[in-house]
Design a protein around this motif. Structure first.
Motif, PDB file in Angstrom:
ATOM      1  N   GLU A 120       0.783  -1.334  -0.057  1.00  0.00           N
ATOM      2  CA  GLU A 120      -0.068  -0.018   0.064  1.00  0.00           C
ATOM      3  C   GLU A 120       0.860   1.298   0.034  1.00  0.00           C
ATOM      4  O   GLU A 120       0.609   2.411  -0.590  1.00  0.00           O
ATOM      5  CB  GLU A 120      -1.020   0.110   1.104  1.00  0.00           C
ATOM      6  CG  GLU A 120      -2.050  -1.015   1.222  1.00  0.00           C
ATOM      7  CD  GLU A 120      -1.540  -2.388   1.572  1.00  0.00           C
ATOM      8  OE1 GLU A 120      -0.301  -2.616   1.899  1.00  0.00           O
ATOM      9  OE2 GLU A 120      -2.351  -3.398   1.250  1.00  0.00           O
ATOM     10  N   SER A 124       0.058   3.171  -3.409  1.00  0.00           N
ATOM     11  CA  SER A 124      -1.188   3.943  -3.339  1.00  0.00           C
ATOM     12  C   SER A 124      -0.949   5.298  -3.604  1.00  0.00           C
ATOM     13  O   SER A 124      -1.718   6.390  -3.264  1.00  0.00           O
ATOM     14  CB  SER A 124      -1.582   3.872  -1.719  1.00  0.00           C
ATOM     15  OG  SER A 124      -1.904   2.661  -1.530  1.00  0.00           O
ATOM     16  N   GLU A 156       5.865   8.141  -0.774  1.00  0.00           N
ATOM     17  CA  GLU A 156       5.610   6.637  -0.359  1.00  0.00           C
ATOM     18  C   GLU A 156       6.511   6.466   0.898  1.00  0.00           C
ATOM     19  O   GLU A 156       6.100   5.673   1.784  1.00  0.00           O
ATOM     20  CB  GLU A 156       6.088   5.689  -1.270  1.00  0.00           C
ATOM     21  CG  GLU A 156       7.672   5.575  -1.375  1.00  0.00           C
ATOM     22  CD  GLU A 156       8.471   6.491  -2.278  1.00  0.00           C
ATOM     23  OE1 GLU A 156       9.451   6.420  -2.985  1.00  0.00           O
ATOM     24  OE2 GLU A 156       7.942   7.910  -2.473  1.00  0.00           O
ATOM     25  N   TYR A 159       4.135   7.617   3.785  1.00  0.00           N
ATOM     26  CA  TYR A 159       3.051   6.408   3.996  1.00  0.00           C
ATOM     27  C   TYR A 159       3.817   5.420   4.889  1.00  0.00           C
ATOM     28  O   TYR A 159       3.228   4.918   5.910  1.00  0.00           O
ATOM     29  CB  TYR A 159       2.666   6.067   2.696  1.00  0.00           C
ATOM     30  CG  TYR A 159       1.347   6.567   2.152  1.00  0.00           C
ATOM     31  CD1 TYR A 159       0.384   7.094   3.195  1.00  0.00           C
ATOM     32  CD2 TYR A 159       1.260   7.000   1.101  1.00  0.00           C
ATOM     33  CE1 TYR A 159      -0.714   7.918   2.596  1.00  0.00           C
ATOM     34  CE2 TYR A 159       0.191   7.816   0.643  1.00  0.00           C
ATOM     35  CZ  TYR A 159      -0.933   8.197   1.228  1.00  0.00           C
ATOM     36  OH  TYR A 159      -1.960   8.970   0.939  1.00  0.00           O
TER      37      TYR A 159
END
Length: 523
Positions: A120, A124, A156, A159
């Motif tokens: 993810e 994402s 990323e 995240y």
């Protein structure tokens, strides 16, 4: 002759009319040929028309007109706002969100922790957004993550850090909102760790400045934002990337007093910049939101120059005279109890931020007794034309520091009449009353204990005395009884000894008689 003149006038009038028509036609052609303003120019014009609230303060230094929709200049230590323009307007923060992400990461993790990249976290983020080409299963240390976030603005990585700390993006978003509230934010709501577009992800210039007070107080984070290069070692090869911040040394908008900075951009947020600079003992935080590039750099420099050029930091304890009483915490120099030791002192480190054209004596002050610090008695708040510019705490004195009274008293001018008057003793009635009440309470407690003891003795008049008598009586009985037994025992022993001696005499006498008889028989 008149006809010729009239004809001439008509010809000239017609020529003039033609000239006017031709001129108007040319102007119309010119106007229609002028290019229409661009969206960028329209945005700049609209933002420059927004009023600057700080410029409306009487005798306050006039700040520059900036092209940002929202802008603020705040002193880091005191939180004093020097420049404000639309500071509570709801704005999209873009990648300036990452100063809060990085702050939480630095507070919750050690630099050598390992951060893993999930599917993810890698897939994402929108295509084309900032990244450092991490793959699923890759790992970085937390220090490398902070560098990637603050230098390359890697989405990323933001995240992955959010998952590492909060367990999920939603969990980390709750931590962001909680920490923002602790820092004094009032206009923000965060739903992701990197600032990618979301209608529920917003903040304000004021809130970013409040977050910046904590972020720019972290020396390690500030140093990362000024690193010229990002160098990452990964499984699929090393990454080297240059820092794109234009305020850094050697760049177009380099600023010598820079402490740290973070930019952000999306189509909705436009160009955003949060930065900090230090000069002459002041740390200023500048936030510009919804600006146009490169105006966000130019506006930031203009605001820093405005702040350092028009304001200065003043130590309150060195400037305050209105509350000062030398020599005693209770009284003036004419202390009726002699030279009392000081009990209160004004904090020696607290400061106000003053416009350079304003004297400290021009400030308004107000005392508040609401404080959660057990070592503080009160807080003096200073303002100028209603604008808060700093405060000082009244602390319990621990040494021979200057002391202060709570009631401002202006010293009367000495005249010939007053110079012959006897010396006056000024007593702080409030403090004397507090001491009187305290002493009376102690005396009442002592009296209560005395009365209680006396009342108990009255209800049990002979208890103690009877107990003592019984104790003596029992002691005397056992003592006498023991002595009697001992005397009888001794008498029995003496009688036994007498009987024994008598028996022995009788035995010897009988034996003597028997031996005489034997001799007589023999002869």
């Amino acid at each position: 002759m008149d006809k010729k003149i009239l004809s001439f006038i008509r010809i000239r009038a017609a020529a003039a009319l033609c000239a006017v028509c031709l001129s108007v036609s040319c102007m119309g052609l010119t106007a229609s040929a002028a290019p229409a303003p661009t969206v960028r120019e329209q945005n700049i014009a609209a933002n420059q028309a927004i009023p600057i609230e700080s410029n409306e303060i009487a005798n306050w230094p006039a700040g520059p007109i900036v092209s940002a929709e929202s802008a603020i200049l705040m002193e880091l230590e005191t939180g004093v706002i020097l420049y404000e323009k639309n500071i509570h307007a709801r704005e999209y923060p873009a990648s300036t969100t990452k100063i809060l992400t990085s702050l939480i990461a630095s507070e919750e993790c050690s630099l050598d922790e390992t951060v893993s990249f999930s599917h993810e976290a890698v897939y994402s983020i929108p295509v084309g957004s900032n990244h450092v080409a991490m793959n699923e299963g890759d790992t970085l240390t937390m220090e490398q993550c902070l560098q990637a976030i603050l230098i390359r603005s890697a989405n990323e990585v933001s995240y992955a850090v959010a998952e590492h700390i909060g367990g999920s993006w939603d969990g980390f978003a709750e931590m962001m909102n909680s920490r923002a509230s602790e820092l004094g934010c009032v206009d923000s709501h965060f739903v992701n760790p990197n600032g990618l577009p979301d209608k529920d992800h917003y903040t304000s210039a004021f809130d970013l400045a409040m977050i910046g007070r904590a972020f720019f107080s972290n020396e390690m984070l500030c140093q990362i934002t000024q690193m010229p290069l990002l160098y990452l070692t990964k499984k699929n090869g090393n990454l080297v990337d240059a820092n794109q911040m234009e305020l850094l040394s050697g760049k177009k908008y380099a600023y010598d007093y820079l402490v740290g900075c973070k930019t952000g951009y999306t189509d909705d947020a436009r160009s955003c910049l949060v930065s900090c600079a230090e000069k002459d003992g002041m740390k200023l935080i500048c936030v510009v939101l919804k600006d146009e590039s490169p105006n966000h750099y130019e506006d930031t420099l203009a605001l820093f120059n405005y702040g350092f050029g028009n304001f200065e930091k003043a130590n309150i304890s060195r400037s305050e005279v209105k509350y000062n009483i030398e020599g005693s915490g209770f009284y003036s120099d004419n202390d009726i109890f002699g030279n009392s030791k000081p009990i209160l002192t004004l904090n020696q480190n607290d400061c106000v931020i003053l416009p350079k054209t304003v004297n400290f004596q021009d400030l308004d002050s107000e005392i508040s007794y609401s404080t959660e610090n057990t070592n503080q008695v009160a807080v003096i708040h200073y303002s100028y034309h209603g604008v808060p510019i700093g405060s000082a705490s009244v602390d319990l004195a621990t040494g021979g520091q200057g002391t202060y009274s709570f009631d401002p008293v202006a010293a009367p001018e000495e005249t010939e009449e007053t110079s012959h008057l006897p010396a006056v003793i000024f007593i702080n009635v409030l403090k004397v009353l507090m001491w009187v009440v305290g002493i009376a309470a102690v005396a009442a407690l002592v009296l209560f204990l005395y009365k209680s003891c006396k009342s108990y003795a009255a209800r049990h008049p002979n208890s103690r005395r009877n107990w003592k008598k019984d104790r003596r009586r029992q002691h005397s009985y056992f003592h006498n009884h023991g002595n009697a037994l001992l005397s009888r025992r001794r008498e029995d022993i003496r009688q036994a000894k007498r009987r024994q001696k008598k028996s022995r005499r009788l035995f010897r006498a009988s034996r003597s008689r028997a031996s005489k008889t034997d001799r007589n028989l023999t002869f």
